[in-house]
Design a protein around this motif. Structure first.
Motif, PDB file in Angstrom:
ATOM      1  N   ASN A  34     -10.837  -9.343   0.520  1.00  0.00           N
ATOM      2  CA  ASN A  34     -11.621  -9.795  -0.550  1.00  0.00           C
ATOM      3  C   ASN A  34     -11.094 -10.837  -1.423  1.00  0.00           C
ATOM      4  OD1 ASN A  34     -14.057  -8.461   0.506  1.00  0.00           O
ATOM      5  ND2 ASN A  34     -13.675  -6.678  -0.834  1.00  0.00           N
ATOM      6  N   GLN A  35      -9.606 -10.662  -1.465  1.00  0.00           N
ATOM      7  CA  GLN A  35      -8.940 -11.737  -2.160  1.00  0.00           C
ATOM      8  C   GLN A  35      -8.376 -12.833  -1.446  1.00  0.00           C
ATOM      9  OE1 GLN A  35      -5.520  -9.748  -4.194  1.00  0.00           O
ATOM     10  NE2 GLN A  35      -6.803  -7.748  -4.590  1.00  0.00           N
TER      11      GLN A  35
ATOM     12  N   ASP B 128       1.221  -1.141  -0.057  1.00  0.00           N
ATOM     13  CA  ASP B 128       0.002  -0.049  -0.233  1.00  0.00           C
ATOM     14  C   ASP B 128       0.760   1.278  -0.048  1.00  0.00           C
ATOM     15  OD1 ASP B 128      -1.967   2.029   0.284  1.00  0.00           O
ATOM     16  OD2 ASP B 128      -2.912   1.331   2.154  1.00  0.00           O
TER      17      ASP B 128
ATOM     18  N   GLU C  46       0.147 -10.706  -7.136  1.00  0.00           N
ATOM     19  CA  GLU C  46       0.366  -9.548  -7.158  1.00  0.00           C
ATOM     20  C   GLU C  46       1.734  -9.023  -7.060  1.00  0.00           C
ATOM     21  OE1 GLU C  46      -1.478  -5.203  -5.646  1.00  0.00           O
ATOM     22  OE2 GLU C  46      -2.374  -7.045  -4.988  1.00  0.00           O
TER      23      GLU C  46
ATOM     24  N   GLU D 229      -9.719  -4.610  -0.011  1.00  0.00           N
ATOM     25  CA  GLU D 229      -9.462  -5.210  -1.132  1.00  0.00           C
ATOM     26  C   GLU D 229      -8.575  -6.375  -1.099  1.00  0.00           C
ATOM     27  OE1 GLU D 229      -6.762  -4.045  -5.122  1.00  0.00           O
ATOM     28  OE2 GLU D 229      -7.005  -2.540  -3.698  1.00  0.00           O
ATOM     29  N   LEU D 230      -7.508  -6.622  -0.179  1.00  0.00           N
ATOM     30  CA  LEU D 230      -6.881  -7.737   0.162  1.00  0.00           C
ATOM     31  C   LEU D 230      -7.824  -8.677   0.887  1.00  0.00           C
ATOM     32  CD1 LEU D 230      -3.280  -6.288   1.001  1.00  0.00           C
ATOM     33  CD2 LEU D 230      -3.981  -7.100  -1.034  1.00  0.00           C
TER      34      LEU D 230
ATOM     35  N   ASP E 221      -8.796   0.879   3.024  1.00  0.00           N
ATOM     36  CA  ASP E 221      -9.141   0.375   1.544  1.00  0.00           C
ATOM     37  C   ASP E 221      -8.571  -0.595   0.989  1.00  0.00           C
ATOM     38  OD1 ASP E 221     -11.150   2.613   1.737  1.00  0.00           O
ATOM     39  OD2 ASP E 221     -10.089   4.020   0.589  1.00  0.00           O
ATOM     40  N   ARG E 222      -7.275  -0.536   1.337  1.00  0.00           N
ATOM     41  CA  ARG E 222      -6.265  -1.608   0.548  1.00  0.00           C
ATOM     42  C   ARG E 222      -6.683  -2.914   1.445  1.00  0.00           C
ATOM     43  NH1 ARG E 222      -4.225  -4.279  -3.133  1.00  0.00           N
ATOM     44  NH2 ARG E 222      -1.836  -4.580  -3.164  1.00  0.00           N
TER      45      ARG E 222
END
Length: 724
Positions: free
Chosen positions: A357-358, A326, A399, A354-355, A350-351
């Motif tokens: 959800n992965q 990040d 990633e 996002e992670l 926010d990050r």
């Protein structure tokens, strides 16, 4: 910096070099006294030296054979076994030759052993038969170690693993200081590199970073000390043993200076070449100290230039070299927050979401230096502090691997660019715009178009796609011709065209040029190191050349009305029509991109395409001729592929197309369907309404066109004829 500071630094460096050479001596003594060395000697005692005749025989059968033994010896002494299906190597081996031999011998008294005499006092002789020992040679089967499997043989030299901080920059520094070019090649596992005097240094590819650096320093030392064309010495060449001891000792000292541990490899290598009393090493110590010190000095000097050029922070901590998950938060922010464990990498909310959800583990971090794993998204949303991801888990994500690959590519690009700018030899380079929709306005745009749009040529938009040596005969036109009609096998960019950049370095002076609609335009500061020269642009063409140049941009003719240049680039050069070729090439590329995009846009659901509408859209923008030319050239190029119909292949052969200007990205099965619909649409007659509309637009354009001297002259002629 004052002189005395320089002297003090030099003294400290010399003292450090002396310390490292002493460490080298001590390490060698320990190795010679170790069980490892004894085991190695014991193992080697089973491998015998071969005659020149046998060496030739072995080489003819297996050219890279290293250690030979019989089937039984491999099995019983080394616990290694010959692989199934391996073919034996045959060598000559000595064997005892016992034969019966009959000859006359003295008859001996069985009691005294003295010769018996007859009545005349002469020794009595009798016929005796006995075995005699001799030696003869016969071919026997043996096997090389590469033909066996099992327990590893004792080795002194080891492959060394490990990474090197700022590896790419260090490699580029060594390339600059090397007196010979350095190339990476595939080699046998038992060879790390070689130095071909007066020509090049070869290094085995795909080794660890540590072993690669060690090998490069070793081979550079050979070039500097033992290549007479470089060292300038006229004395007799040193024995190979001495040369190898000097090269590997200097490699050890230099690598140790920069914190690169090579002891397992270096000590074993030296033990194989040296002897237990270390006489060769001791006799070369003065040379090793002097050359190591000199080597380190020049590396420091060149590395200083490179790290400043690339903004490398030499004081950065190891974790700072990690690509952070990040960019919006850093370690300082996390430490100020109260969490100081740097094995956890900080995240904003926010990050973190996002992670999470992965399916990546996210931690809630607290100011008392504790953390808790988040099991539910609501826990993240309700946490008022910062978040974290375990460092090792982040490094193992796809990633991170993708980002690392991208960074490595950028580092390689920076390395090539640095070599281009600071290298000793003349060179040139080609830069092309990165892919992506944000480059659309820049791609194939002339400098005049960029100026009209308020856009600039910026280095950050370009990737370095090719570099190569150049000479005094290298010209811009020559480069343009080569990269359109005779592209090298190792060039993976597109044909050189408008918006590309050519950089030429000659005698240390760098100039950059923009490939323009007509000719080249110099860019005084594309790389920031150029000196301004006379500009080469369209205004410098002769009057005759300008008359032969197409003026499509100036008259704003629609793309579909620009004629297709249907000859090869070589013919264009021969006929002085290179400008027309370039202009047509530009529109061919745009047409190819439009075909790919139209097909993607018409994909209204999985495996369903409105290809007829897609074909109509392409024809409306680029016309039937150009679209047919681009499609036919791609079909002809893939003529061997069964996914293209024979009907479309036969249609494409009606066009005498050279190698495609642009290769379409569309799947060939879908492309075949698009060609069907394109041919169908191109055969359709325009409707009466379309024809009337076009005629009306044409009439309006003609009525707006100002009269010229030629128009007035033609009008005068028409009036005269009408009068008659």
């Amino acid at each position: 910096m004052p002189d005395y500071d320089k002297e003090a630094a030099a003294e400290r460096q010399q003292a450090r070099t002396n310390e490292l050479t002493a460490k080298l001596e001590a390490g060698m003594k320990e190795l010679y006294d170790s069980d490892k060395y004894k085991d190695y000697l014991k193992s080697m005692s089973h491998f015998h030296q071969y005659s020149s005749k046998n060496i030739m025989l072995i080489h003819q059968q297996i050219s890279d054979a290293t250690r030979i033994a019989s089937y039984k010896l491999w099995d019983e002494e080394f616990n290694r076994h010959v692989k199934k299906g391996e073919t034996a190597i045959y060598i000559y081996a000595p064997i005892a030759d016992k034969t019966l031999e009959t000859k006359m011998m003295e008859k001996l008294d069985p009691e005294t052993g003295a010769p018996l005499l007859d009545e005349h006092g002469r020794i009595i002789m009798e016929e005796m038969t006995a075995l005699t020992n001799g030696i003869k040679f016969k071919l026997v089967p043996v096997f090389d170690v590469s033909q066996t499997y099992g327990e590893p043989l004792p080795e002194l030299v080891e492959n060394i693993s490990g990474n090197v901080v700022h590896y790419e920059a260090f490699i580029d520094t060594l390339k600059i200081v090397s007196p010979l070019p350095i190339v990476f090649e595939s080699m046998q596992d038992n060879q790390d590199g070689y130095c071909k005097y007066r020509e090049k240094i070869g290094i085995r590819e795909n080794m660890s970073e540590t072993q690669t650096i060690s090998a490069i320093v070793h081979e550079i030392t050979h070039a500097k000390l033992h290549d007479k064309s470089i060292s300038g010495e006229n004395s007799e060449p040193k024995p190979k043993t001495v040369q190898e001891i000097e090269a590997e000792s200097i490699s050890y000292v230099v690598c140790q200076h920069y914190g690169i541990e090579t002891s397992p490899n270096s000590f074993g290598y030296l033990a194989e070449y040296g002897n237990r009393d270390m006489s060769e090493l001791k006799s070369s110590l003065d040379i090793i100290r002097r050359e190591s010190n000199s080597f380190i000095t020049v590396i420091d000097e060149k590395f200083d230039i490179i790290y400043k050029e690339r903004n490398i922070d030499l004081m950065a901590k190891p974790q700072d070299n990690i690509i952070m998950p990040d960019p919006a938060i850093n370690f300082n922010s996390m430490n100020l927050y109260g969490y100081t464990d740097n094995t956890m990498l900080p995240l904003t909310i926010d990050r973190a979401v996002e992670l999470f959800n992965q399916d990546i583990t996210v931690y809630l971090l607290y100011p008392d230096n504790t953390e808790a794993m988040a099991f539910d998204l609501s826990e993240i949303e309700n946490h008022e502090g910062i978040f974290g991801i375990d460092r090792d888990e982040w490094i193992n994500t796809q990633e991170y691997k993708d980002l690392s690959t991208m960074e490595k590519v950028q580092n390689i690009e920076a390395a090539k660019e640095s070599e281009l700018i600071y290298g000793k030899n003349n060179a040139f380079a080609i830069y092309q715009l990165y892919d992506g929709p944000d480059m659309r306005e820049l791609r194939f745009a002339s400098t005049a178009e960029l100026e009209q749009r308020g856009l600039a040529v910026e280095r950050s938009n370009y990737g370095l796609v090719y570099t190569a040596p150049s000479d005094e005969y290298t010209t811009l036109d020559g480069i343009f011709h080569k990269f359109n009609f005779n592209m090298p096998d190792d060039f993976y960019g597109h044909s050189l065209s408008v918006s590309d950049i050519v950089v030429i370095q000659r005698s240390g002076e760098v100039t950059s040029y923009y490939v323009d609609s007509f000719g080249f335009t110099e860019l005084p500061a594309f790389l920031g190191v150029e000196k301004q020269h006379d500009t080469i642009n369209k205004n410098e063409h002769t009057e005759e050349e300008q008359q032969n140049m197409p003026q499509y941009e100036q008259h704003d003719i629609p793309k579909k009305d620009v004629p297709v240049y249907k000859s090869s680039g070589e013919i264009a050069v021969q006929n002085g029509e290179i400008a027309a070729f370039r202009e047509s090439y530009k529109f061919n590329v745009e047409c190819g991109q439009a075909i790919d995009k139209a097909i993607i846009d018409c994909n209204y659901e999985q495996y369903r395409y409105d290809l007829k509408t897609a074909a109509k859209n392409v024809i409306a923008e680029f016309g039937v001729d150009r679209a047919a030319w681009v499609l036919a050239s791609n079909v002809n190029h893939n003529d061997w592929d069964g996914r293209l119909s024979n009907t479309n292949k036969a249609w494409a052969k009606e066009f005498d197309t050279p190698k495609p200007d642009v290769y379409l990205n569309t799947h060939l099965a879908v492309l075949d369907g698009f060609v069907d619909r394109f041919r169908e649409v191109s055969r359709e007659k325009p409707s009466l309404l379309d024809t009337l509309s076009k005629n009306e637009q044409k009439s309006k354009q003609q009525s707006k066109k100002p009269e010229t001297a030629i128009d007035n002259k033609n009008k005068s002629k028409k009036s005269n004829r009408e009068d008659i």
